[in-house]
Design a protein around this motif. Sequence first.
Motif, PDB file in Angstrom:
ATOM      1  N   UNK A  30       9.496  -6.268 -16.233  1.00 47.66           N
ATOM      2  CA  UNK A  30       9.684  -6.678 -14.842  1.00 47.66           C
ATOM      3  C   UNK A  30       9.672  -5.459 -13.922  1.00 47.66           C
ATOM      4  N   UNK A  31      10.330  -4.386 -14.325  1.00 49.22           N
ATOM      5  CA  UNK A  31      10.367  -3.175 -13.499  1.00 49.22           C
ATOM      6  C   UNK A  31       8.970  -2.583 -13.320  1.00 49.22           C
ATOM      7  N   UNK A  32       8.208  -2.491 -14.391  1.00 49.35           N
ATOM      8  CA  UNK A  32       6.855  -1.945 -14.306  1.00 49.35           C
ATOM      9  C   UNK A  32       5.974  -2.842 -13.446  1.00 49.35           C
ATOM     10  N   UNK A  33       6.110  -4.152 -13.609  1.00 48.67           N
ATOM     11  CA  UNK A  33       5.324  -5.094 -12.803  1.00 48.67           C
ATOM     12  C   UNK A  33       5.610  -4.918 -11.317  1.00 48.67           C
ATOM     13  N   UNK A  34       6.880  -4.832 -10.969  1.00 49.77           N
ATOM     14  CA  UNK A  34       7.255  -4.690  -9.563  1.00 49.77           C
ATOM     15  C   UNK A  34       6.757  -3.371  -8.984  1.00 49.77           C
ATOM     16  N   UNK A  35       6.829  -2.307  -9.756  1.00 50.16           N
ATOM     17  CA  UNK A  35       6.337  -1.009  -9.290  1.00 50.16           C
ATOM     18  C   UNK A  35       4.828  -1.058  -9.067  1.00 50.16           C
ATOM     19  N   UNK A  36       4.101  -1.630 -10.000  1.00 47.36           N
ATOM     20  CA  UNK A  36       2.637  -1.710  -9.877  1.00 47.36           C
ATOM     21  C   UNK A  36       2.237  -2.565  -8.682  1.00 47.36           C
ATOM     22  N   UNK A  37       2.868  -3.720  -8.508  1.00 45.17           N
ATOM     23  CA  UNK A  37       2.551  -4.599  -7.372  1.00 45.17           C
ATOM     24  C   UNK A  37       2.894  -3.900  -6.058  1.00 45.17           C
ATOM     25  N   UNK A  38       4.002  -3.178  -6.026  1.00 43.92           N
ATOM     26  CA  UNK A  38       4.378  -2.441  -4.820  1.00 43.92           C
ATOM     27  C   UNK A  38       3.378  -1.350  -4.482  1.00 43.92           C
ATOM     28  N   UNK A  39       2.934  -0.600  -5.491  1.00 44.79           N
ATOM     29  CA  UNK A  39       1.946   0.453  -5.256  1.00 44.79           C
ATOM     30  C   UNK A  39       0.610  -0.119  -4.796  1.00 44.79           C
ATOM     31  N   UNK A  40       0.196  -1.207  -5.399  1.00 46.21           N
ATOM     32  CA  UNK A  40      -1.058  -1.845  -4.976  1.00 46.21           C
ATOM     33  C   UNK A  40      -0.942  -2.334  -3.542  1.00 46.21           C
ATOM     34  N   UNK A  42       1.027  -1.094  -1.163  1.00 46.60           N
ATOM     35  CA  UNK A  42       1.066   0.054  -0.256  1.00 46.60           C
ATOM     36  C   UNK A  42      -0.285   0.740  -0.120  1.00 46.60           C
ATOM     37  N   UNK A  43      -1.034   0.783  -1.205  1.00 49.37           N
ATOM     38  CA  UNK A  43      -2.315   1.478  -1.196  1.00 49.37           C
ATOM     39  C   UNK A  43      -3.474   0.591  -0.752  1.00 49.37           C
ATOM     40  N   UNK A  44      -3.196  -0.657  -0.439  1.00 47.27           N
ATOM     41  CA  UNK A  44      -4.255  -1.566  -0.006  1.00 47.27           C
ATOM     42  C   UNK A  44      -5.014  -2.129  -1.171  1.00 47.27           C
ATOM     43  N   UNK A  46      -6.728  -4.644  -1.544  1.00 48.58           N
ATOM     44  CA  UNK A  46      -7.995  -5.328  -1.298  1.00 48.58           C
ATOM     45  C   UNK A  46      -9.192  -4.428  -1.624  1.00 48.58           C
ATOM     46  N   UNK A  47      -8.958  -3.130  -1.786  1.00 51.08           N
ATOM     47  CA  UNK A  47     -10.040  -2.208  -2.109  1.00 51.08           C
ATOM     48  C   UNK A  47     -10.350  -2.163  -3.599  1.00 51.08           C
ATOM     49  N   UNK A  48      -9.456  -2.734  -4.415  1.00 55.13           N
ATOM     50  CA  UNK A  48      -9.638  -2.704  -5.869  1.00 55.13           C
ATOM     51  C   UNK A  48     -10.326  -3.980  -6.335  1.00 55.13           C
ATOM     52  N   UNK A  49     -11.442  -3.839  -7.038  1.00 53.62           N
ATOM     53  CA  UNK A  49     -12.155  -4.971  -7.594  1.00 53.62           C
ATOM     54  C   UNK A  49     -12.368  -4.698  -9.072  1.00 53.62           C
ATOM     55  N   UNK A  50     -11.744  -5.510  -9.921  1.00 52.66           N
ATOM     56  CA  UNK A  50     -11.867  -5.332 -11.363  1.00 52.66           C
ATOM     57  C   UNK A  50     -12.839  -6.388 -11.878  1.00 52.66           C
ATOM     58  N   UNK A  51     -13.856  -5.959 -12.595  1.00 51.23           N
ATOM     59  CA  UNK A  51     -14.825  -6.893 -13.180  1.00 51.23           C
ATOM     60  C   UNK A  51     -14.908  -6.699 -14.660  1.00 51.23           C
TER      61      UNK A  51
END
Length: 51
Positions: A30-40, A42-44, A46-51
């Motif tokens: 849960x802690x890692x998930x929250x940190x990753x979602x928070x960083x994404x 903050x960093x925007x 919408x610029x990340x596209x994973x295919x």
Amino acid sequence: MNINLMLAPLVSLIAGILILVMPRLLNYIVAIYLIVIGLIGLLGGSNFHIR
């Protein structure tokens, strides 16, 4: 033949299995998930596209 695999369902499946095996791991997941979602967020993310 193209195999298109989404990342989120795979991560949640692995996390679910790990939580069943080691319930104390839930806090870290849960802690890692929250940190990753928070960083994404903050960093925007919408610029990340994973295919």
